[in-house]
Design an enzyme around this catalytic site. Structure first.
Site, short mmCIF file in Angstrom:
data_model
loop_
_atom_site.label_atom_id
_atom_site.label_comp_id
_atom_site.label_asym_id
_atom_site.label_seq_id
_atom_site.Cartn_x
_atom_site.Cartn_y
_atom_site.Cartn_z
N GLY A 7 1.80 -15.84 -3.74
CA GLY A 7 1.04 -14.99 -2.50
C GLY A 7 0.10 -15.04 -1.63
O GLY A 7 -0.94 -15.06 -1.54
N ASN A 102 5.89 -1.95 1.84
CA ASN A 102 6.32 -3.47 1.29
C ASN A 102 6.58 -3.65 2.98
O ASN A 102 6.31 -3.97 3.99
CB ASN A 102 7.95 -3.34 0.87
CG ASN A 102 8.11 -4.56 0.73
OD1 ASN A 102 8.00 -5.28 -0.22
ND2 ASN A 102 9.28 -4.82 1.04
N HIS A 104 9.03 -7.14 4.11
CA HIS A 104 10.10 -7.79 4.44
C HIS A 104 10.91 -8.82 4.88
O HIS A 104 9.83 -8.03 6.17
CB HIS A 104 11.25 -6.58 4.03
CG HIS A 104 12.69 -6.69 4.21
ND1 HIS A 104 13.39 -7.22 2.98
CD2 HIS A 104 13.72 -7.20 5.03
CE1 HIS A 104 14.35 -7.73 2.49
NE2 HIS A 104 14.61 -7.63 4.29
N SER A 131 9.32 -7.02 8.96
CA SER A 131 8.35 -5.57 9.46
C SER A 131 8.08 -5.29 8.26
O SER A 131 7.74 -5.29 6.87
CB SER A 131 10.30 -4.91 8.65
OG SER A 131 10.95 -5.61 9.80
N THR A 136 10.71 3.52 0.24
CA THR A 136 11.11 4.68 -0.63
C THR A 136 12.36 4.12 -1.93
O THR A 136 11.82 3.11 -2.24
CB THR A 136 11.62 5.11 0.47
OG1 THR A 136 12.69 4.63 0.97
CG2 THR A 136 11.13 6.46 2.11
N ASP A 140 14.71 -1.74 0.81
CA ASP A 140 14.12 -1.70 2.18
C ASP A 140 14.37 -0.86 2.89
O ASP A 140 14.96 -1.57 4.05
CB ASP A 140 15.39 -3.20 2.19
CG ASP A 140 14.28 -4.57 1.42
OD1 ASP A 140 13.23 -4.20 0.94
OD2 ASP A 140 15.30 -5.40 0.92
C1 GRF Z 1 7.88 -13.11 2.01
O1 GRF Z 1 8.53 -13.69 2.85
C2 GRF Z 1 7.53 -11.40 1.93
O2 GRF Z 1 7.83 -10.39 3.12
C3 GRF Z 1 8.73 -11.86 0.69
O3 GRF Z 1 9.03 -12.62 -0.61
C4 GRF Z 1 7.43 -13.47 0.58
C5 GRF Z 1 5.97 -13.51 -0.64
O4 GRF Z 1 5.18 -14.36 0.23
N1 GRF Z 1 9.51 -10.46 0.31
P1 GRF Z 1 4.56 -14.51 -0.47
O5 GRF Z 1 4.66 -14.50 -2.07
O6 GRF Z 1 3.10 -13.56 -0.30
O7 GRF Z 1 3.68 -16.27 -0.48
#
Ligand code: GRF
Length: 211
Positions: A7, A102, A104, A131, A136, A140
């Site tokens: 988080g 999201n 990613h 990104s 959808t 990704d």
């Molecule tokens: C981040 O790198 C996010 O892009 C990916 O998972 C990680 C989550 O990090 N999908 P956090 O839980 O917000 O610390």
């Protein structure tokens, strides 16, 4: 917000809200993992936090219907997935088109799915990043709203690269949400419109803002 783990992106949003950078409210945090640290961060901030275990449901569709019914109860304008590690049922996503985003950790469309940092190293990419995209049914694969780029350095391993990307992910998400909160980002006919114009992904500049 939906999160499965630590988080840190949620925390970045809460910090930006607290210091007045982001005019928004996190109205609920939801997870598929009861032990997600994101839930604790939410509770510490006085935000409703809830987990639902997928194993209690017969199918992905049933789980997502229950999860998103709970999400709907807090009446979010926007649903932000940050480190939410489950595929979301297509019907659930389609019913909320343009309202689910999201973050990613790759420069989409490159390196979808898991282990993106190792994928980038294996491909000998010289540039990597993160990104923010509309969700959808295509994993990704939804329209990209904004990106942050980092160099790949010789000798990087996946952890070093992940740390460099994460440093940019946080301002990327904050800046993107600032534009959402101002009503400047809209999905229309599957194309990202920024300030009313069909647009290529915004690029986070060195000053951690969009141009
Ligand atoms: C981040 O790198 C996010 O892009 C990916 O998972 C990680 C989550 O990090 N999908 P956090 O839980 O917000 O610390």
């Amino acid at each position: 917000m939906l999160a499965s783990g630590r988080g840190s992106n949620l925390q970045a949003l809460l910090d930006a809200i607290n210091d007045g950078t982001l005019a928004a409210e996190v109205v609920g945090v939801f997870s598929d993992k009861a032990k997600a640290w994101a839930l604790q961060r939410a509770r510490d901030a006085g935000i409703p936090a809830r987990s639902l275990g997928p194993k209690a449901f017969a199918s992905r569709a049933d789980f997502d219907a229950a999860l998103f019914a709970a999400v709907d109860e807090v009446r979010p304008d926007l649903i932000v997935c940050a480190g939410y590690m489950r595929l979301i049922d297509g019907a659930v996503v389609d019913a909320r088109r343009g309202r689910v985003i999201n973050i990613h950790p790759s420069l989409l469309p490159a390196f979808k799915g898991l282990h993106t940092h190792q994928q980038a190293l294996d491909a000998m990419a010289t540039e990597h990043g993160a990104s923010v995209h509309f969700v959808t049914a295509d994993l990704d694969g939804g329209p990209v709203i904004a990106q942050a780029r980092v160099p790949v350095h010789p000798g990087d391993d996946a952890d070093a690269l992940a740390a460099r990307v994460l440093e940019r992910e946080h301002p990327l998400l904050v800046e993107t949400l600032r534009r959402f909160a101002a009503g400047r980002i809209v999905l229309a006919e599957d194309v990202v419109h920024i300030d009313g114009v069909a647009s290529a992904p915004l690029q986070l500049a060195a000053n951690l803002r969009f141009p």
